[in-house]
Design an enzyme around this catalytic site. Structure first.
Site, PDB file in Angstrom:
ATOM      1  N   LYS A 160     -28.112   4.199   3.587  1.00 17.48           N
ATOM      2  CA  LYS A 160     -28.980   3.026   3.392  1.00 17.48           C
ATOM      3  C   LYS A 160     -28.173   1.818   2.944  1.00 17.48           C
ATOM      4  O   LYS A 160     -28.550   1.094   2.023  1.00 17.48           O
ATOM      5  CB  LYS A 160     -30.122   3.334   2.429  1.00 17.48           C
ATOM      6  CG  LYS A 160     -31.014   4.488   2.919  1.00 17.48           C
ATOM      7  CD  LYS A 160     -32.119   4.806   1.939  1.00 17.48           C
ATOM      8  CE  LYS A 160     -33.015   5.922   2.458  1.00 17.48           C
ATOM      9  NZ  LYS A 160     -32.327   7.238   2.534  1.00 17.48           N
ATOM     10  N   ARG A 161     -27.065   1.594   3.629  1.00 16.43           N
ATOM     11  CA  ARG A 161     -26.205   0.475   3.299  1.00 16.43           C
ATOM     12  C   ARG A 161     -26.853  -0.845   3.703  1.00 16.43           C
ATOM     13  O   ARG A 161     -27.593  -0.915   4.685  1.00 16.43           O
ATOM     14  CB  ARG A 161     -24.846   0.623   3.983  1.00 16.43           C
ATOM     15  CG  ARG A 161     -24.026   1.811   3.499  1.00 16.43           C
ATOM     16  CD  ARG A 161     -23.645   1.651   2.037  1.00 16.43           C
ATOM     17  NE  ARG A 161     -22.662   2.644   1.614  1.00 16.43           N
ATOM     18  CZ  ARG A 161     -22.870   3.577   0.700  1.00 16.43           C
ATOM     19  NH1 ARG A 161     -24.048   3.673   0.116  1.00 16.43           N
ATOM     20  NH2 ARG A 161     -21.916   4.419   0.353  1.00 16.43           N
TER      21      ARG A 161
END
Length: 309
Positions: free
Chosen positions: A106-107
C-alpha cells in the site's frame, strides 16, 4: 502487458485465489518456533527463520493449485532487516515455483519518493552502470489518495517492466466508508477513484481486456463490487475480505465477467492457519492449507463457473 500473465495463470489453475502470506507469529505452529528459537534464541533472527520455513512449506503445498501469493510487508518489516531479507527470499522462492507475486505494501507518496518506491518493487535501481531489481515482485498495492502525482511513477514502471498495480478503491475494513463512501457531485469518493484508475490504465491495456491498473475492492461490500464492475469493465479486481472477514463466494459473483475473469480473491488467515480451524496435527499445517485452498477454489468455481480466455 497489464495482468496478462496473472490471468493466464488463473486460467491454467482454474482458480482465482491469491494466498496472503501474512505470517503473524501466533499463526505459526509451535514446533517450528521451538526449533528455530532453540538455534537462534527468541530473537528477530530466530523469528525470521521461522517465517521463512513456514512460507516455503506453504508455497510447496500450494503452488500446484493457486496462481498467486501476496506477502503483506508489515509482517516482514516488524522483524527488522532480517524480516526484509525473508521477504526477499519468500518472493524469490515463490517465483521459482511459478507463482505470481503481489507485494501488499500500500505504498503511496509523491515525486522522487514515489519513484523510489516504484523502482524498489516494480522497476530497477541503478548503481553506477548496473541495474538491480531490489524486490522483483509482479505487482504492488498502492494508495492513490494522494492524487495522480503519487501514482504515475508506479504506472510508468508498469509500462517499462510489464508489472501491475492494485490501487485502493473500496477497501474491506469496517470504517472504509468514513471517507470512501462520502459523495462528491452525488457520487461516492470510491467511484471517483475508479474513474481515475480507468484513465491511468489506458497506457497499460492487456490483451485480455483488462488494464494493468487494478482496483482493491472488498468482498465485504457486494453491492459496491457490483456497481464498480458495471462502471469499470476493464479494471481487474483484487478482492480481500473473503472468509475470515465475512465475504462469501456469492458476494463476489458480480466481480467476474462471462469468462470467469476479472477478479483475484484473497485468503490469508483462512488458508495459512487452516490447521487451527481443522484442529489437526500442527505438523500437517501445509496439508491443511492445501485442503482449505481446494475448498475455496471449489466454492468460487461453483459461483463463477469455468474460467477461460
Amino acid at each position: 502487458m497489464g495482468f496478462d500473465r496473472l490471468i493466464e495463470k488463473i486460467c491454467e489453475k482454474q482458480n482465482p485465489t491469491v494466498v496472503g502470506l501474512d505470517p503473524a507469529l501466533d499463526l505459526i505452529p509451535v514446533f517450528l518456533k521451538e526449533r528455530y528459537y532453540k538455534e537462534y534464541g527468541e530473537t528477530l533472527l530466530g523469528a525470521a527463520e521461522v517465517v521463512l520455513e513456514f512460507n516455503k512449506r506453504l508455497i510447496d503445498a500450494l503452488c500446484g493449485i493457486v496462481p498467486a501469493v501476496k506477502p503483506q510487508l508489515a509482517f516482514y518489516e516488524a522483524l527488522g532487516y532480517e524480516g526484509m531479507r525473508v521477504f526477499y527470499d519468500t518472493v524469490k522462492y515463490a517465483k521459482e515455483e511459478g507463482l505470481y507475486v503481489i507485494a501488499d505494501a500500500k505504498r503511496g507518496d509523491i515525486g522522487s519518493t514515489a519513484s523510489a518506491y516504484a523502482n524498489a518493487f516494480l522497476g530497477v535501481t541503478r548503481v553506477g552502470a548496473s541495474e538491480h531489481s531490489p524486490f522483483p515482485v509482479d505487482a504492488l498495492t498502492v494508495n492513490a489518495y494522494l492524487g495522480s502525482d503519487g501514482v504515475m511513477p508506479f504506472i510508468n514502471a508498469c509500462e517499462v517492466h510489464d508489472k501491475g498495480v492494485f490501487v485502493l478503491v473500496k477497501t474491506s475494513n469496517p470504517s472504509s466508508g468514513e471517507l470512501q463512501d462520502r459523495k462528491i457531485d452525488d457520487m461516492p469518493v470510491y467511484m471517483h477513484m475508479g474513474d481515475m484508475l480507468q484513465k491511468w490504465g489506458e497506457s497499460v491495456m492487456g490483451k485480455y481486456g483488462y488494464t494493468g491498473v487494478g482496483a482493491v475492492v472488498g468482498a465485504t461490500y457486494p453491492e459496491q463490487i457490483k456497481s464498480v464492475r458495471e462502471r469499470f469493465p476493464s479494471i481487474f479486481f483484487l478482492i480481500p475480505g473473503y472468509g475470515a472477514q465475512g465475504g462469501t463466494a456469492k458476494d463476489l459473483f458480480a466481480a467476474f465477467d462471462k469468462r470467469g475473469l476479472g477478479g483475484l480473491v484473497n485468503s490469508s488467515r483462512g488458508i495459512m492457519a487452516a490447521y487451527q480451524k481443522e484442529k489437526c496435527d500442527e505438523k500437517d499445517f501445509a496439508g491443511a492449507a492445501y485442503r482449505e485452498a481446494v475448498r475455496m477454489k471449489d466454492d468460487l468455481l461453483s459461483v463463477i463457473g469455468e474460467i477461460g480466455l
